[in-house]
Enzyme design. Structure first.
Site, PDB file in Angstrom:
ATOM      1  N   LYS A   1     -25.197-124.901 -12.309  1.00 19.93           N
ATOM      2  CA  LYS A   1     -26.126-126.611 -12.020  1.00 19.93           C
ATOM      3  C   LYS A   1     -24.310-127.626 -12.031  1.00 19.93           C
ATOM      4  CE  LYS A   1     -30.523-126.735 -13.938  1.00 19.93           C
ATOM      5  NZ  LYS A   1     -31.203-127.047 -14.746  1.00 19.93           N
TER       6      LYS A   1
ATOM      7  N   ASP B   1     -34.644-132.723 -12.560  1.00 17.58           N
ATOM      8  CA  ASP B   1     -35.416-132.419 -14.769  1.00 17.58           C
ATOM      9  C   ASP B   1     -35.346-133.520 -15.030  1.00 17.58           C
ATOM     10  OD1 ASP B   1     -34.962-129.866 -14.111  1.00 17.58           O
ATOM     11  OD2 ASP B   1     -33.039-130.268 -14.938  1.00 17.58           O
TER      12      ASP B   1
END
Length: 271
Positions: free
Chosen positions: A67, A103
């Site tokens: 990420k 997210d």
């Protein structure tokens, strides 16, 4: 630009799972769009991005440990992903790769189904990637956020980044009170149905409690919250919402949220 038939989307992780495949393909089938989704296991972020470019993949979900590193291999980073400091979604627009973070969207949408976030007093436990995205999302929506973390200096750093405050370490959680929203942004309880990040006595009746843990679907924290008169939200709802936003970025169509969630729950029940 290289293309595929059907349009190829997918994900990269150190250990690929079936969950993204299940949700996205269920959504593609429901809407009749010519897309398909696959999961790749790799440790090499740079070459995974090259593969996306050369194969003409439309979308890529990004899990740990990629990420952060993936950000240096993309053409553009969305403003919110840049602020959070992590990318979990890449979209290919005519060969130009842009990184996003969905997210925070997943957490915000799951909470907003139950409560207006503006002005609410929120507690977020943790200072890792998930917690960071959640603190960003809550402060962005006008919530007053207090962070608690096992390592206090990391909690303080996270709080400073987003204009929140740090309430201390995990020992202080037993005495928390006067809050509207509580989020467990740690992995405590994941695959551990009898573990919770805090004692039931710390849960206030009427509060909205979100646990990012999605296996088991009803974690110990979720069960304790329900028994204490809280509104409890499983991590599944956050996970499905963030996948739905990915779906919308890839296809340009509204995601069939309930179809995707039902497919996910059926997959878990068979696992």
């Amino acid at each position: 630009m290289t293309t595929s038939n059907p349009v190829l989307c997918g994900s990269i992780a150190s250990r690929p799972s079936q969950f993204g495949i299940t949700m996205h393909n269920a959504g593609y089938t429901a809407l009749g769009v010519p897309f398909t989704y696959v999961a790749f296991g790799t440790q090499n972020t740079r070459e995974a991005v090259l593969g996306m470019r050369y194969l003409g993949m439309r979308g890529l979900g990004v899990s740990m440990p990629h990420k952060i590193e993936i950000m240096q291999h993309l053409d553009e980073i969305d403003e919110t992903a840049a602020r959070i400091g992590a990318v979990n979604t890449v979209v290919n627009e005519d060969g130009r790769l842009t990184g996003y973070n969905t997210d925070w969207i997943g957490a915000v949408r799951a909470l907003q189904e139950q409560v207006d976030l503006a002005g609410k007093r929120s507690i977020v436990i943790g200072a890792g990637g998930a917690a960071r995205a959640i603190v960003f999302g809550l402060t962005r929506e006008g919530s007053q956020v207090t962070v608690y973390n096992r390592t206090v200096d990391k909690g303080e750093a996270l709080a400073r980044d987003f204009g929140a405050r740090c309430g201390g370490g995990l020992a202080e959680l037993a005495a928390i009170q006067d809050y509207d929203i509580l989020v467990n942004g740690t992995s405590v309880g994941f695959y551990a149905p009898d573990e919770s990040i805090l004692p039931p006595s710390a849960l206030e009746a009427g509060a909205v409690v979100l646990d990012v843990v999605f296996i088991p679907p009803r974690s110990r924290l979720v069960r304790d919250a329900e028994s204490r008169g809280c509104v409890a939200i499983s991590g599944i709802r956050m996970l499905v919402h963030q996948a739905a936003y990915q779906f919308e970025l890839y296809t340009g169509q509204q995601a069939p949220l309930e179809v995707m969630e039902r497919a996910f729950l059926e997959k878990i029940s068979r696992s």
